[in-house]
Design an enzyme around this catalytic site. Sequence first.
Site, short mmCIF file in Angstrom:
data_model
loop_
_atom_site.label_atom_id
_atom_site.label_comp_id
_atom_site.label_asym_id
_atom_site.label_seq_id
_atom_site.Cartn_x
_atom_site.Cartn_y
_atom_site.Cartn_z
N ALA A 30 -4.26 -5.39 4.21
CA ALA A 30 -4.12 -3.93 4.20
C ALA A 30 -4.58 -3.38 2.86
O ALA A 30 -4.57 -4.09 1.85
CB ALA A 30 -2.65 -3.54 4.43
N THR A 32 -3.20 -1.43 0.23
CA THR A 32 -1.81 -1.09 -0.07
C THR A 32 -1.64 -0.24 -1.33
O THR A 32 -0.52 0.09 -1.69
CB THR A 32 -0.96 -2.38 -0.22
OG1 THR A 32 -1.59 -3.21 -1.20
CG2 THR A 32 -0.82 -3.11 1.08
N THR A 71 4.34 -0.23 8.10
CA THR A 71 5.13 0.24 6.97
C THR A 71 6.03 1.44 7.28
O THR A 71 5.71 2.24 8.18
CB THR A 71 4.17 0.65 5.83
OG1 THR A 71 4.88 1.37 4.83
CG2 THR A 71 3.06 1.57 6.32
N TYR A 95 -2.43 6.59 2.90
CA TYR A 95 -1.95 5.24 3.24
C TYR A 95 -1.14 5.27 4.53
O TYR A 95 -1.43 4.53 5.48
CB TYR A 95 -1.11 4.70 2.07
CG TYR A 95 -0.37 3.41 2.37
CD1 TYR A 95 -1.06 2.23 2.59
CD2 TYR A 95 1.03 3.39 2.45
CE1 TYR A 95 -0.38 1.04 2.87
CE2 TYR A 95 1.72 2.22 2.73
CZ TYR A 95 1.02 1.05 2.94
OH TYR A 95 1.70 -0.12 3.23
N LYS A 99 -2.25 3.71 8.14
CA LYS A 99 -1.43 2.64 8.72
C LYS A 99 -0.94 3.05 10.12
O LYS A 99 -0.88 2.22 11.03
CB LYS A 99 -0.23 2.32 7.81
CG LYS A 99 -0.56 1.61 6.52
CD LYS A 99 -1.05 0.18 6.70
CE LYS A 99 0.01 -0.76 7.19
NZ LYS A 99 -0.51 -2.16 7.28
N TRP A 120 9.82 -2.08 1.77
CA TRP A 120 10.18 -2.57 0.43
C TRP A 120 10.19 -4.11 0.36
O TRP A 120 11.19 -4.74 0.05
CB TRP A 120 11.53 -2.00 0.00
CG TRP A 120 11.52 -0.54 -0.29
CD1 TRP A 120 10.58 0.37 0.08
CD2 TRP A 120 12.52 0.21 -1.01
NE1 TRP A 120 10.93 1.62 -0.37
CE2 TRP A 120 12.10 1.56 -1.03
CE3 TRP A 120 13.74 -0.14 -1.64
CZ2 TRP A 120 12.86 2.57 -1.64
CZ3 TRP A 120 14.49 0.86 -2.24
CH2 TRP A 120 14.04 2.19 -2.24
N1 LIG Z 1 4.86 -4.26 -0.16
C1 LIG Z 1 5.68 -3.49 0.55
O1 LIG Z 1 6.70 -3.01 0.05
C2 LIG Z 1 5.37 -3.18 1.98
C3 LIG Z 1 6.27 -2.37 2.69
C4 LIG Z 1 6.02 -2.10 4.03
C5 LIG Z 1 4.92 -2.64 4.65
N2 LIG Z 1 4.05 -3.39 3.94
C6 LIG Z 1 2.89 -3.95 4.66
O2 LIG Z 1 2.89 -5.34 4.50
C7 LIG Z 1 1.55 -5.84 4.52
C8 LIG Z 1 1.30 -6.70 3.30
O3 LIG Z 1 1.48 -5.88 2.17
P1 LIG Z 1 1.63 -6.46 0.68
O4 LIG Z 1 2.56 -5.58 -0.03
O5 LIG Z 1 1.85 -7.93 0.74
O6 LIG Z 1 0.20 -6.10 0.14
P2 LIG Z 1 -0.80 -6.84 -0.81
O7 LIG Z 1 -0.09 -7.78 -1.71
O8 LIG Z 1 -1.65 -5.76 -1.37
O9 LIG Z 1 -1.63 -7.71 0.23
C9 LIG Z 1 -2.63 -7.14 1.02
C10 LIG Z 1 -3.56 -8.21 1.50
O10 LIG Z 1 -4.71 -7.56 2.05
C11 LIG Z 1 -5.87 -8.13 1.48
N3 LIG Z 1 -6.91 -7.12 1.32
C12 LIG Z 1 -6.81 -5.93 0.71
N4 LIG Z 1 -8.00 -5.30 0.73
C13 LIG Z 1 -8.86 -6.11 1.38
C14 LIG Z 1 -10.22 -6.01 1.73
N5 LIG Z 1 -10.96 -4.96 1.41
N6 LIG Z 1 -10.78 -7.01 2.41
C15 LIG Z 1 -10.07 -8.08 2.71
N7 LIG Z 1 -8.76 -8.24 2.43
C16 LIG Z 1 -8.17 -7.26 1.76
C17 LIG Z 1 -5.45 -8.63 0.11
O11 LIG Z 1 -6.32 -9.64 -0.28
P3 LIG Z 1 -6.43 -10.09 -1.84
O12 LIG Z 1 -5.15 -10.78 -2.15
O13 LIG Z 1 -7.61 -10.97 -1.85
O14 LIG Z 1 -6.61 -8.82 -2.61
C18 LIG Z 1 -4.05 -9.14 0.39
O15 LIG Z 1 -4.08 -10.46 0.91
C19 LIG Z 1 0.65 -4.60 4.61
O16 LIG Z 1 0.32 -4.39 5.96
C20 LIG Z 1 1.55 -3.47 4.13
O17 LIG Z 1 1.15 -2.24 4.69
C21 LIG Z 1 4.24 -3.69 2.62
#
Ligand SMILES: NC(=O)c1ccc[n+]([C@@H]2O[C@H](COP(=O)([O-])OP(=O)(O)OC[C@H]3O[C@@H](n4cnc5c(N)ncnc54)[C@H](OP(=O)(O)O)[C@@H]3O)[C@@H](O)[C@H]2O)c1
Length: 262
Positions: A30, A32, A71, A95, A99, A120
């Site tokens: 995503a 993010t 999210t 965002y 999503k 979170w």
């Molecule tokens: N973090 C939170 O609090 C939270 C809360 C609710 C929902 N979410 C959801 O949970 C999921 C994971 O989030 P996260 O927080 O773990 O995010 P993250 O650490 O930013 O991970 C996102 C992933 O997407 C990949 N990515 C981003 N841009 C890309 C691109 N252009 N091409 C290919 N791959 C790409 C990244 O790869 P690289 O590692 O190579 O950059 C990474 O593996 C997402 O769907 C997010 O919306 C997160």
Amino acid sequence: MNRSDVRVDQDFLHERISAVACDAVINCAAWTNVDAAETHVNEAWSINAKFPACLAKATDRLKIPLVHISTEAVFSGKSCSPYKESDTPDPISVYGQSKLAGEVAVLEENSRAIVARTSWLYSANSSSNFPSRLRSQLRAGQTEIPVVTDVIGNPTPAPLLAHAVGSSLWFGLSGGLYHVACQGAVSKCDWAKHLCTIWGFDSRVIVKTTTSDFRSPAPRSLHVDLNNAKFRAAGVIEMPHWKEASLRYWHDLWSERKIAEA
Ligand SMILES: NC(=O)c1ccc[n+]([C@@H]2O[C@H](COP(=O)([O-])OP(=O)(O)OC[C@H]3O[C@@H](n4cnc5c(N)ncnc54)[C@H](OP(=O)(O)O)[C@@H]3O)[C@@H](O)[C@H]2O)c1
């Protein structure tokens, strides 16, 4: 599959997934960066909406489920009651909007797909999430750490979400939208104090502030409490209260000596 496989190309994805002969696909990719999404609208929509739509079509052709992580930011946070899956989303940031479009497309294109909305996320493996940044500040000896009191959510350990997703596939959870976050909501400030206490730091270093003291390019959903009753009723795994999940998560890390005490 890796970063180079994140392409808005249904045929490519179909071929790529067929080649690895898997039983299901889990999409964690995503855009993010909530603030940067406001100025990189096309990129955010490409990864958050168009890519999951293609993935849903490709997995549907292969007759396998897709689990798509979404999210709490699909809600504005203007309602103070816990949000159910049946509540109408009203995202206020690029965002959140992108999503939401991803969720809609996934559910439309693959009837076996599971959209897991979570909130979170944290794990000690990432340096960019809130507990990791707070821990670095505490370990650096910072004596005043301002944390907002008016942002409320459901802290959820990433390994618990992974367990919930794996178990959903294992037990054949029906396709659809589910809130897969820990129970109970807390403000960022109270969460920070809780973390200080369990890590053995003085929680008085946490200084109350509000979002009005910060300017950010993207608007934030302030009060989003995801009601996870539908997921709990499905009987896959019990998503515990955020505090219980937190105590268990850090305790397990300490027992496995994967993190230094305080
Ligand atoms: N973090 C939170 O609090 C939270 C809360 C609710 C929902 N979410 C959801 O949970 C999921 C994971 O989030 P996260 O927080 O773990 O995010 P993250 O650490 O930013 O991970 C996102 C992933 O997407 C990949 N990515 C981003 N841009 C890309 C691109 N252009 N091409 C290919 N791959 C790409 C990244 O790869 P690289 O590692 O190579 O950059 C990474 O593996 C997402 O769907 C997010 O919306 C997160």
